[in-house]
Design a protein around this motif. Structure first.
Motif, PDB file in Angstrom:
ATOM      1  N   TRP A   1     -34.632 -32.644   5.155  1.00 12.99           N
ATOM      2  CA  TRP A   1     -33.767 -32.385   4.017  1.00 12.99           C
ATOM      3  C   TRP A   1     -33.579 -30.894   3.832  1.00 12.99           C
ATOM      4  O   TRP A   1     -34.510 -30.108   3.958  1.00 12.99           O
ATOM      5  CB  TRP A   1     -34.405 -33.002   2.772  1.00 12.99           C
TER       6      TRP A   1
ATOM      7  N   GLY B   1     -24.619 -33.278  -2.155  1.00 12.65           N
ATOM      8  CA  GLY B   1     -24.489 -34.416  -3.059  1.00 12.65           C
ATOM      9  C   GLY B   1     -23.376 -35.337  -2.626  1.00 12.65           C
ATOM     10  O   GLY B   1     -23.512 -36.072  -1.656  1.00 12.65           O
TER      11      GLY B   1
ATOM     12  N   HIS C   1     -23.817 -30.604 -11.290  1.00 15.86           N
ATOM     13  CA  HIS C   1     -25.080 -30.965 -10.642  1.00 15.86           C
ATOM     14  C   HIS C   1     -26.267 -30.448 -11.458  1.00 15.86           C
ATOM     15  O   HIS C   1     -26.258 -29.311 -11.926  1.00 15.86           O
ATOM     16  CB  HIS C   1     -25.126 -30.384  -9.223  1.00 15.86           C
TER      17      HIS C   1
ATOM     18  N   SER D   1     -19.921 -33.816  -6.851  1.00 14.37           N
ATOM     19  CA  SER D   1     -21.129 -33.300  -7.522  1.00 14.37           C
ATOM     20  C   SER D   1     -21.117 -31.768  -7.507  1.00 14.37           C
ATOM     21  O   SER D   1     -22.010 -31.119  -6.982  1.00 14.37           O
ATOM     22  CB  SER D   1     -22.383 -33.852  -6.854  1.00 14.37           C
TER      23      SER D   1
ATOM     24  N   ARG E   1     -29.194 -29.480 -10.535  1.00 22.19           N
ATOM     25  CA  ARG E   1     -30.115 -28.522  -9.920  1.00 22.19           C
ATOM     26  C   ARG E   1     -29.435 -27.336  -9.224  1.00 22.19           C
ATOM     27  O   ARG E   1     -29.958 -26.239  -9.254  1.00 22.19           O
ATOM     28  CB  ARG E   1     -31.006 -29.260  -8.926  1.00 22.19           C
ATOM     29  N   TYR E   2     -28.318 -27.555  -8.561  1.00 18.28           N
ATOM     30  CA  TYR E   2     -27.707 -26.506  -7.740  1.00 18.28           C
ATOM     31  C   TYR E   2     -26.438 -25.983  -8.395  1.00 18.28           C
ATOM     32  O   TYR E   2     -25.479 -26.727  -8.595  1.00 18.28           O
ATOM     33  CB  TYR E   2     -27.418 -27.051  -6.334  1.00 18.28           C
TER      34      TYR E   2
ATOM     35  N   PHE F   1     -25.234 -36.443 -13.384  1.00 18.11           N
ATOM     36  CA  PHE F   1     -25.931 -36.997 -12.215  1.00 18.11           C
ATOM     37  C   PHE F   1     -27.439 -36.960 -12.412  1.00 18.11           C
ATOM     38  O   PHE F   1     -27.953 -36.098 -13.105  1.00 18.11           O
ATOM     39  CB  PHE F   1     -25.620 -36.184 -10.950  1.00 18.11           C
ATOM     40  N   LYS F   2     -28.135 -37.878 -11.740  1.00 22.05           N
ATOM     41  CA  LYS F   2     -29.594 -37.827 -11.634  1.00 22.05           C
ATOM     42  C   LYS F   2     -29.906 -37.259 -10.250  1.00 22.05           C
ATOM     43  O   LYS F   2     -29.279 -37.639  -9.270  1.00 22.05           O
ATOM     44  CB  LYS F   2     -30.215 -39.211 -11.770  1.00 22.05           C
ATOM     45  N   HIS F   3     -30.866 -36.373 -10.167  1.00 23.26           N
ATOM     46  CA  HIS F   3     -31.249 -35.780  -8.880  1.00 23.26           C
ATOM     47  C   HIS F   3     -32.769 -35.831  -8.782  1.00 23.26           C
ATOM     48  O   HIS F   3     -33.470 -35.152  -9.521  1.00 23.26           O
ATOM     49  CB  HIS F   3     -30.774 -34.329  -8.809  1.00 23.26           C
ATOM     50  N   ILE F   4     -33.266 -36.674  -7.876  1.00 31.92           N
ATOM     51  CA  ILE F   4     -34.713 -36.876  -7.782  1.00 31.92           C
ATOM     52  C   ILE F   4     -35.180 -36.582  -6.361  1.00 31.92           C
ATOM     53  O   ILE F   4     -34.727 -37.213  -5.413  1.00 31.92           O
ATOM     54  CB  ILE F   4     -35.092 -38.329  -8.164  1.00 31.92           C
ATOM     55  N   HIS F   5     -36.057 -35.607  -6.237  1.00 32.81           N
ATOM     56  CA  HIS F   5     -36.726 -35.321  -4.964  1.00 32.81           C
ATOM     57  C   HIS F   5     -38.200 -35.136  -5.284  1.00 32.81           C
ATOM     58  O   HIS F   5     -38.566 -34.214  -6.007  1.00 32.81           O
ATOM     59  CB  HIS F   5     -36.194 -34.033  -4.310  1.00 32.81           C
TER      60      HIS F   5
END
Length: 186
Positions: free
Chosen positions: A56, A34, A23, A18, A25-26, A88-92
């Motif tokens: 986290w 990741g 990625h 990732s 977000r980052y 990728f999916k990134h969920i926070h």
């Protein structure tokens, strides 16, 4: 989200799947969070990850410094047809899992410094369960563990009790899943 990504362990050093170029977000070069594939010998070489991170965030940045100091430069996927919006999916969700982002005591200050005291050589845990299974004809062992909290050096390890998250049980379950992933890599 992209079938072109290979999850095969690299022959040389760590491989960061990732990567910042993929990625959502980052996007900084030192990002290795990741999905990072690392062989056991390299994980041992850098003394694993710091034990000062609970919750986290930032643990992967500190791990990047360990890799860099050991002369290990992670490779990254090449010639991938997707980018930051469709790989990728990134969920926070900060509202759903407050413990993911809440910092207690002086945790933010301490975890912004390079940790040379803790790691694989002094992690404390209790084995809760061992599960042997086979996935696609590949045998594996999942080891469920509970990390032991050293309140004298990391009082924030019980931060969830202070935060009062509505989702405390799930938070503990997430820790167990993350540790399971780590244990199966070792």
């Amino acid at each position: 989200m992209n079938d072109q990504l290979s999850y095969a362990y690299p022959s040389a050093g760590p491989h960061h799947i990732s990567s910042p170029d993929l990625h959502p977000r980052y996007h900084y070069n030192a990002f290795i969070g990741g999905i990072l594939l690392i062989k056991r010998e390299h994980f041992i070489q850098v003394n694993g990850m710091s034990n000062k991170y609970w919750g986290w965030g930032l643990e992967d940045d500190e791990f990047y410094l360990r890799l860099k100091e050991a002369g290990l430069s992670p490779s990254r996927p090449q010639n991938i047809s997707t980018g930051i919006h469709d790989t990728f999916k990134h969920i926070h969700d900060r509202n759903h899992r407050k413990r993911d982002t809440t910092k207690c005591y002086n945790q933010r200050e301490v975890t912004r410094k390079r940790d040379r005291q803790t790691g694989l050589n002094n992690v404390s845990y209790k084995i809760l369960d061992t599960i042997k299974m086979t996935i696609s004809d590949i045998p594996l062992t999942v080891i469920n563990i509970s990390l032991l909290c050293d309140k004298s050096s990391t009082p924030w390890c019980e931060c969830e009790k202070l935060v009062g998250s509505k989702d405390q049980g799930r938070s503990r379950e997430k820790k167990k899943i993350v540790i399971n992933k780590l244990a199966t890599r070792l």
